[in-house]
Design a protein around this motif. Structure first.
Motif, mmCIF file in Angstrom:
data_model
loop_
_atom_site.group_PDB
_atom_site.id
_atom_site.type_symbol
_atom_site.label_atom_id
_atom_site.label_comp_id
_atom_site.label_asym_id
_atom_site.label_seq_id
_atom_site.Cartn_x
_atom_site.Cartn_y
_atom_site.Cartn_z
ATOM 1 N N ARG A 1 -35.643 -39.750 22.038
ATOM 2 C CA ARG A 1 -36.180 -40.573 20.948
ATOM 3 C C ARG A 1 -35.136 -41.555 20.429
ATOM 4 N N VAL A 2 -33.915 -41.073 20.230
ATOM 5 C CA VAL A 2 -32.844 -41.958 19.755
ATOM 6 C C VAL A 2 -32.534 -43.018 20.805
ATOM 7 N N HIS A 3 -32.558 -42.637 22.074
ATOM 8 C CA HIS A 3 -32.321 -43.595 23.155
ATOM 9 C C HIS A 3 -33.373 -44.703 23.153
ATOM 10 N N SER A 4 -34.604 -44.346 22.771
ATOM 11 C CA SER A 4 -35.689 -45.335 22.758
ATOM 12 C C SER A 4 -35.722 -46.161 21.475
ATOM 13 N N GLY A 5 -34.774 -45.884 20.564
ATOM 14 C CA GLY A 5 -34.677 -46.694 19.351
ATOM 15 C C GLY A 5 -35.209 -46.041 18.092
ATOM 16 N N GLU A 6 -35.659 -44.798 18.185
ATOM 17 C CA GLU A 6 -36.193 -44.102 17.018
ATOM 18 C C GLU A 6 -35.081 -43.397 16.240
ATOM 19 N N THR A 7 -35.439 -42.939 15.029
ATOM 20 C CA THR A 7 -34.552 -42.096 14.227
ATOM 21 C C THR A 7 -35.073 -40.672 14.308
ATOM 22 N N CYS A 8 -34.159 -39.713 14.410
ATOM 23 C CA CYS A 8 -34.564 -38.319 14.582
ATOM 24 C C CYS A 8 -33.873 -37.422 13.559
ATOM 25 N N VAL A 9 -34.600 -37.084 12.491
ATOM 26 C CA VAL A 9 -34.103 -36.155 11.473
ATOM 27 C C VAL A 9 -35.233 -35.176 11.166
ATOM 28 N N PRO A 10 -35.054 -33.879 11.445
ATOM 29 C CA PRO A 10 -36.114 -32.900 11.176
ATOM 30 C C PRO A 10 -36.577 -32.941 9.723
ATOM 31 N N VAL A 11 -37.812 -32.535 9.508
ATOM 32 C CA VAL A 11 -38.437 -32.640 8.185
ATOM 33 C C VAL A 11 -37.629 -31.941 7.097
ATOM 34 N N HIS A 12 -37.149 -30.721 7.359
ATOM 35 C CA HIS A 12 -36.436 -29.980 6.312
ATOM 36 C C HIS A 12 -35.101 -30.637 5.952
ATOM 37 N N LEU A 13 -34.480 -31.316 6.925
ATOM 38 C CA LEU A 13 -33.232 -32.033 6.640
ATOM 39 C C LEU A 13 -33.524 -33.355 5.941
ATOM 40 N N ALA A 14 -34.623 -33.990 6.316
ATOM 41 C CA ALA A 14 -35.036 -35.237 5.656
ATOM 42 C C ALA A 14 -35.335 -34.979 4.182
ATOM 43 N N ALA A 15 -35.882 -33.794 3.873
ATOM 44 C CA ALA A 15 -36.181 -33.437 2.485
ATOM 45 C C ALA A 15 -34.890 -33.303 1.678
#
Length: 238
Positions: free
Chosen positions: A151-165
């Motif tokens: 996902r990060v390689h394709s340009g997305e951001t990847c942060v799991p929901v509980h960490l995003a909270a």
């Protein structure tokens, strides 16, 4: 009669000519995508070996370098320019956030995932603020890590929901000032208000005022609780 025979012979010759268009084999395009080049930076060799073993099993990924500290990570990144970097947060010589900043200064499009054991809101905030595109804990499922790399390689951001909270809570909450962080660090060393004042060249009364502000912002009632909470959140390191 002769002319008819000649005509028939010519038509037969034309019929026997090989169909060159039919003989041509259509070119098959090579649709195989290049593998994702991954750089691993972690000061624990066992962790690095495990990540290398895991990533090299994937047909779409390849490990192009391993770093044992933040300084080496920056040097290897500049040498290889990987597609994705897995970066530990706490490393000798240069920590993860420091390495992040140096790499991003060289290329603001660098795609970096922080892979760590620390889930404090301040840790997450500092990493994302420095330019991390992903933040994962080391106990995350294997496929979650592989998915994050893709996902990060394709340009997305990847942060799991509980960490995003936790990140959202940090952003919306009250922030300790630089001076309050300094006071907290000295509190963690067991110094009294008087000793803190001497170290920071401020009065004991000013120190008391800072301590009161720290307690209010962190919603704690003691120095011990303040230090424990600050360590857990990543505000200070013991």
């Amino acid at each position: 009669m002769k002319s008819k025979k000649k005509t028939a012979t010519k038509s037969n010759k034309r019929a026997k000519k090989p169909n060159s268009a039919a003989k041509k084999t259509p070119k098959v395009r090579d649709t195989k995508k290049p593998r994702i080049k991954v750089l691993i930076a972690d000061d624990h060799s066992v962790v690095r070996e495990g990540l290398v073993s895991l990533i090299t099993r994937k047909a779409d990924m390849i490990v192009i370098g391993e770093a044992g500290n933040g300084r080496e990570a920056v040097d290897l990144w500049k040498q290889h320019h990987p597609d994705v970097t897995l970066l530990d947060l706490r490393m000798p010589e240069l920590d993860g956030v420091g390495a992040l900043k140096e790499i991003r200064d060289d290329d603001e499009n660098a795609r970096i995932i922080v892979l760590t054991t620390f889930d404090g809101d301040e840790d997450i905030y500092r990493a994302i603020q420095a330019g991390a595109k992903g933040y994962l804990l080391k106990d995350a499922p294997r496929e979650a890590l592989m998915d994050c790399i893709r996902r990060v390689h394709s340009g997305e951001t990847c942060v799991p929901v509980h960490l995003a909270a936790k990140l959202a809570q940090r952003v919306s909450g009250e922030t300790l000032s630089t001076r309050e962080i300094e006071v907290l660090k000295l509190m963690a060393q067991g110094k009294s208000n008087k000793e803190i004042g001497s170290a920071l060249f401020i009065s004991e009364g000013t120190v008391k005022s800072h301590v009161k502000g720290i307690f209010a912002k962190m919603n704690v009632i003691s120095r011990t609780e303040a230090v424990a909470s600050a360590t857990r959140r990543g505000l200070i390191q013991l």
